[in-house]
Design a protein around this motif. Structure first.
Motif, PDB file in Angstrom:
ATOM      1  N   ASP A 129      54.619  62.846 136.204  1.00  0.00           N
ATOM      2  CA  ASP A 129      54.592  63.801 135.102  1.00  0.00           C
ATOM      3  C   ASP A 129      53.598  63.396 134.022  1.00  0.00           C
ATOM      4  O   ASP A 129      53.403  64.127 133.064  1.00  0.00           O
ATOM      5  N   ARG A 130      52.997  62.228 134.172  1.00  0.00           N
ATOM      6  CA  ARG A 130      52.063  61.673 133.183  1.00  0.00           C
ATOM      7  C   ARG A 130      52.726  61.575 131.820  1.00  0.00           C
ATOM      8  O   ARG A 130      52.205  62.048 130.810  1.00  0.00           O
ATOM      9  N   ASP A 131      53.909  60.945 131.784  1.00  0.00           N
ATOM     10  CA  ASP A 131      54.698  60.839 130.563  1.00  0.00           C
ATOM     11  C   ASP A 131      54.916  59.367 130.219  1.00  0.00           C
ATOM     12  O   ASP A 131      55.841  58.738 130.730  1.00  0.00           O
ATOM     13  N   PRO A 132      54.084  58.785 129.360  1.00  0.00           N
ATOM     14  CA  PRO A 132      54.256  57.363 129.028  1.00  0.00           C
ATOM     15  C   PRO A 132      55.520  57.089 128.222  1.00  0.00           C
ATOM     16  O   PRO A 132      56.074  55.998 128.286  1.00  0.00           O
ATOM     17  N   THR A 133      56.004  58.073 127.486  1.00  0.00           N
ATOM     18  CA  THR A 133      57.220  57.872 126.705  1.00  0.00           C
ATOM     19  C   THR A 133      58.425  57.693 127.618  1.00  0.00           C
ATOM     20  O   THR A 133      59.256  56.813 127.387  1.00  0.00           O
ATOM     21  N   LEU A 134      58.527  58.495 128.657  1.00  0.00           N
ATOM     22  CA  LEU A 134      59.615  58.359 129.624  1.00  0.00           C
ATOM     23  C   LEU A 134      59.532  57.010 130.336  1.00  0.00           C
ATOM     24  O   LEU A 134      60.547  56.348 130.555  1.00  0.00           O
ATOM     25  N   PHE A 135      58.332  56.590 130.664  1.00  0.00           N
ATOM     26  CA  PHE A 135      58.134  55.306 131.356  1.00  0.00           C
ATOM     27  C   PHE A 135      58.595  54.151 130.474  1.00  0.00           C
ATOM     28  O   PHE A 135      59.373  53.293 130.907  1.00  0.00           O
ATOM     29  N   ALA A 136      58.139  54.122 129.225  1.00  0.00           N
ATOM     30  CA  ALA A 136      58.519  53.035 128.314  1.00  0.00           C
ATOM     31  C   ALA A 136      60.013  53.080 127.997  1.00  0.00           C
ATOM     32  O   ALA A 136      60.681  52.034 127.964  1.00  0.00           O
ATOM     33  N   GLY A 137      60.547  54.259 127.792  1.00  0.00           N
ATOM     34  CA  GLY A 137      61.980  54.383 127.516  1.00  0.00           C
ATOM     35  C   GLY A 137      62.829  53.913 128.688  1.00  0.00           C
ATOM     36  O   GLY A 137      63.866  53.283 128.512  1.00  0.00           O
ATOM     37  N   GLN A 138      62.379  54.200 129.908  1.00  0.00           N
ATOM     38  CA  GLN A 138      63.105  53.763 131.095  1.00  0.00           C
ATOM     39  C   GLN A 138      63.097  52.250 131.202  1.00  0.00           C
ATOM     40  O   GLN A 138      64.087  51.637 131.568  1.00  0.00           O
ATOM     41  N   MET A 139      61.975  51.637 130.904  1.00  0.00           N
ATOM     42  CA  MET A 139      61.893  50.172 130.950  1.00  0.00           C
ATOM     43  C   MET A 139      62.856  49.544 129.942  1.00  0.00           C
ATOM     44  O   MET A 139      63.572  48.591 130.252  1.00  0.00           O
TER      45      MET A 139
END
Length: 126
Positions: free
Chosen positions: A84-94
């Motif tokens: 989805d090209r969503d860095p916020t979701l990626f960082a939040g998941q981490m």
């Protein structure tokens, strides 16, 4: 290069008087239509399915207290974030995965060397 009679006829229709525009329109409408599928549309639902499936696997990992399931769910959610090209979701998941791993970690109390002796004295009968 020799010019074919068909090409010469089409060129004459395009460059001829007032008939040029209608001839060009006629040539363009005779061509078959080609539909282009944009690559992003092919993955329209797959990232959402990965996200939901990853959240479900993480919930099972949290319920059964299994880090492997939580890591697998986090990997699925991070894959969905990349699609989805969503860095916020990626960082939040981490951050969520790190917090959940710390929360369900088995905490062991450090034992002092005399702790076993104290326990044994308390449990002995007099």
């Amino acid at each position: 290069m020799p010019v074919s009679p068909v090409m010469a006829d089409a060129a004459e229709k395009l460059h001829g008087g007032g008939q040029g525009a209608s001839a060009a329109g006629q040539i363009l409408t005779d061509q078959p239509l080609v539909y282009c599928v944009i690559p992003d549309d092919a993955f329209l639902w797959s990232w959402g399915l990965m996200l939901v499936f990853g959240i479900g696997v993480q919930a099972l990992g949290l319920y059964f207290r299994r880090r492997l399931l939580m890591a697998a769910g986090a990997a699925l959610v991070c894959g969905a974030a990349v699609m989805d090209r969503d860095p916020t979701l990626f960082a939040g998941q981490m951050l969520l995965t790190l917090g959940l791993a710390v929360m369900i970690a088995r905490r062991q109390k450090p034992q002092s060397p005399g702790a076993a002796r104290k326990r044994s004295r308390k449990n002995t009968r007099a």
